[in-house]
Structure formats: C-alpha cells, structure tokens
Design an enzyme around this catalytic site. Sequence first.
Site, PDB file in Angstrom:
ATOM      1  N   ASP A   1       0.838  -1.203   0.000  1.00 14.64           N
ATOM      2  CA  ASP A   1       0.000   0.000   0.000  1.00 14.64           C
ATOM      3  C   ASP A   1       0.872   1.253   0.000  1.00 14.64           C
ATOM      4  O   ASP A   1       0.359   2.376  -0.045  1.00 14.64           O
ATOM      5  CB  ASP A   1      -0.998  -0.013   1.166  1.00 14.64           C
ATOM      6  CG  ASP A   1      -0.329  -0.058   2.526  1.00 14.64           C
ATOM      7  OD1 ASP A   1       0.904  -0.183   2.584  1.00 14.64           O
ATOM      8  OD2 ASP A   1      -1.053   0.041   3.540  1.00 14.64           O
ATOM      9  N   SER A   2       2.210   1.067   0.005  1.00 14.65           N
ATOM     10  CA  SER A   2       3.123   2.192  -0.231  1.00 14.65           C
ATOM     11  C   SER A   2       2.826   2.842  -1.579  1.00 14.65           C
ATOM     12  O   SER A   2       3.242   3.983  -1.824  1.00 14.65           O
ATOM     13  CB  SER A   2       4.580   1.717  -0.182  1.00 14.65           C
ATOM     14  OG  SER A   2       4.763   0.587  -1.009  1.00 14.65           O
TER      15      SER A   2
ATOM     16  N   ASP B   1      -1.064  -6.168  -0.164  1.00 15.73           N
ATOM     17  CA  ASP B   1      -1.398  -5.548   1.132  1.00 15.73           C
ATOM     18  C   ASP B   1      -2.897  -5.356   1.277  1.00 15.73           C
ATOM     19  O   ASP B   1      -3.566  -4.881   0.340  1.00 15.73           O
ATOM     20  CB  ASP B   1      -0.763  -4.151   1.206  1.00 15.73           C
ATOM     21  CG  ASP B   1       0.489  -4.116   2.053  1.00 15.73           C
ATOM     22  OD1 ASP B   1       0.711  -5.046   2.846  1.00 15.73           O
ATOM     23  OD2 ASP B   1       1.244  -3.136   1.907  1.00 15.73           O
TER      24      ASP B   1
ATOM     25  N   LYS C   1      -0.999  -9.315   3.058  1.00 16.46           N
ATOM     26  CA  LYS C   1      -0.219  -8.826   4.205  1.00 16.46           C
ATOM     27  C   LYS C   1      -1.096  -7.877   5.004  1.00 16.46           C
ATOM     28  O   LYS C   1      -1.863  -7.109   4.412  1.00 16.46           O
ATOM     29  CB  LYS C   1       1.062  -8.123   3.754  1.00 16.46           C
ATOM     30  CG  LYS C   1       1.873  -7.552   4.929  1.00 16.46           C
ATOM     31  CD  LYS C   1       3.273  -7.142   4.541  1.00 16.46           C
ATOM     32  CE  LYS C   1       3.384  -5.824   3.857  1.00 16.46           C
ATOM     33  NZ  LYS C   1       2.858  -4.670   4.620  1.00 16.46           N
TER      34      LYS C   1
ATOM     35  N   GLU D   1      -0.965  -5.307   8.755  1.00 20.39           N
ATOM     36  CA  GLU D   1      -0.117  -4.719   9.788  1.00 20.39           C
ATOM     37  C   GLU D   1      -0.745  -4.910  11.162  1.00 20.39           C
ATOM     38  O   GLU D   1      -1.972  -4.928  11.294  1.00 20.39           O
ATOM     39  CB  GLU D   1       0.054  -3.213   9.524  1.00 20.39           C
ATOM     40  CG  GLU D   1       0.754  -2.913   8.213  1.00 20.39           C
ATOM     41  CD  GLU D   1       0.931  -1.422   7.959  1.00 20.39           C
ATOM     42  OE1 GLU D   1       0.694  -0.611   8.888  1.00 20.39           O
ATOM     43  OE2 GLU D   1       1.309  -1.067   6.830  1.00 20.39           O
TER      44      GLU D   1
ATOM     45  N   GLU E   1       9.728  -3.897  10.440  1.00 20.27           N
ATOM     46  CA  GLU E   1      10.121  -2.600   9.869  1.00 20.27           C
ATOM     47  C   GLU E   1      10.630  -1.648  10.944  1.00 20.27           C
ATOM     48  O   GLU E   1      10.021  -1.498  12.020  1.00 20.27           O
ATOM     49  CB  GLU E   1       8.922  -1.958   9.147  1.00 20.27           C
ATOM     50  CG  GLU E   1       9.278  -0.584   8.566  1.00 20.27           C
ATOM     51  CD  GLU E   1       8.294  -0.051   7.522  1.00 20.27           C
ATOM     52  OE1 GLU E   1       7.361  -0.768   7.131  1.00 20.27           O
ATOM     53  OE2 GLU E   1       8.494   1.113   7.110  1.00 20.27           O
TER      54      GLU E   1
HETATM   55  O1  KIV Z   1       3.558  -1.089   1.594  1.00 20.38           O
HETATM   56  C1  KIV Z   1       4.715  -1.515   1.519  1.00 20.38           C
HETATM   57  O2  KIV Z   1       5.427  -1.297   0.536  1.00 20.38           O
HETATM   58  C2  KIV Z   1       5.217  -2.301   2.633  1.00 20.38           C
HETATM   59  C3  KIV Z   1       6.668  -2.622   2.655  1.00 20.38           C
HETATM   60  C4  KIV Z   1       7.419  -1.406   3.021  1.00 20.38           C
HETATM   61  C5  KIV Z   1       6.988  -3.757   3.536  1.00 20.38           C
HETATM   62  O3  KIV Z   1       4.496  -2.639   3.519  1.00 20.38           O
END
Ligand code: KIV
Length: 280
Positions: free
Chosen positions: A49-50, A88, A118, A120, A187
């Site tokens: 989600d970056s 994500d 993924k 968090e 992280e």
């Molecule tokens: O969103 C993302 O790119 C991430 C990575 C930094 C692990 O969660």
Amino acid sequence: MSVQARPKRLSVTQIQSRKGGDKIVCLTAYTSSVARLLDHEVDLLLVGDSLAMTVYGFESTLPIGLDTMIAHGAAVVRLPESALIVVDLPFGSYQASPTDAFRAAARVLAETGCTAVKLEGGEEMAETVAFLTGRGVPVMGHVGLTPQAVNALGGYRSRGHAPAEHDKIMRDGVAIAAAGAFSLVIEGVAESLARELTEAVAVPTIGIGGSAACDGQILVIDDMLGLFAEFTPRFVKRYRELGGEIRAAAQEYTDDVRAGRFPAAEHTYASPRRVKPAAE
Ligand code: KIV
C-alpha cells in the site's frame, strides 16, 4: 486440447522452508511491466500500500482503498511466472473484525490471483490472522514501524528503543507468528530487536530497516531506484538514480522536438507513391 505447462510460482511453504537458510529477497511492485522485470530476480513481490505514496502522491498509505489495491494486484499478477505475489490489505479493510478481514482478503485473492495478503499489527490482530489462516488465506504479518498507524505512532520513526516498546514489539511478532502467519515483515527497529524476534519465531522474518539479522529483505522499488526522492529513510540503499535519468530523457526529447530533430525520417511513415491515372 493441449495444455501448456505454466512455470510454477514459489509457494508460501517454500518461503517458510527458507527460515535460517538462503536469504529471501523481496521487492514491491505496482505495475505489470515492472513486475515482469523483477520476476526471476527476486523471490517475492509485494503489491504494497506504499503505492499510495509512490504512485498516487499521498502523504501516507491511509487514503488508498481496496478497489485500488485489487486493480494493482491484478496487474502485477498477470505476467510474473516465478515470484510469490502478496497484496497488502489497505487501512480500514481489516481492522474492525476478523469477518471484515476475511471478506477483504477473499476479494483480494479471488480478484487478483495473488497467493497471500499482508496486514499490519501485533497482538491485537492475532485473532484475525488465525481467522484468515484457518480459512485458507495465507497471511504475511508486519510489525515494528507500521505505516498504517502513523498517526498513532506520531510519525515514521524507528521503534523499539525503550524497553517497554521493545517488549511490546516482541510480543506482537510472536503473537502474529503463533497465529499462523507464514512470514513476518519487521520494519524500522534496532538490529538487536530484529535478531531477538527472528530467533523467537519459527517463520521467516523479512526486514525493512530491520538489519541483516532477518531471514530476508524487502525494499520499496521506487526508493531503491531513486524514483521517490521526497523522503529517504536510513534503511534505503539507492541502487540507481532513475529519477535523474527520466528527467534528462524528458529534457532531451523536449529539445529535439523544439529544434525539429524529432521525429526524423526513420520515425516517419513514408507517403504512398501517387500513380498518375493513364490518359484516355
Ligand atoms: O507497503 C509496503 O510497501 C510495505 C513494505 C514497506 C513492507 O508494507
């Protein structure tokens, strides 16, 4: 009907079996063209989600929604043949309840074709991770500096230096691994904490600002290529400066167009030869 054998992507069990062995190499990808270039070079591609920041220009990862993650996930899954692909779950799609998380994860798996999601969070998300993994959804955890909690954490600073925070991150990682996550992103923490957590859990840890003590590493592709210059955390190594390359190419193109050097004859379709009609 002939069936063409498609090369197999890495599975979550193959990633799990690399605990303490060959380093697991991961990068983010948001588009099919980049995913195709990275496939075969890395073990795992994360549609992170970056992309809210790198692709969409937001100041945090919070504004991106499930539909956008699914659109990018489907694009990334389309071409690669060997890397495991994880997408994500975005902020707001899974925190309220395990059922919400399952609905979001089921859409992501069904509509993108990726292998895992993924999410968090630590102890408070363990029940959700167990709920998902118990229903066939492979989950990668993410503890330490968790960008979706940036407002609660007070910024993007490394974590776990004070003893209480160190202990909390340890409990977080152990709880998520025990709940069934197949791997764990760590992280923005000190090397000693990353090492302790890596030794405490049976699943591979993937560091981003988590030191070489982790079982693998991940970087945001735009960071390592020099495409995202707004903010470069200490843990980023820039392998190329493509931002400068792109700007230079755009300048050259502009100069060529303005000077009449582009398009040249070799970029131009020849006009059809006109044949004079015969006189009657
Ligand atoms: O969103 C993302 O790119 C991430 C990575 C930094 C692990 O969660």
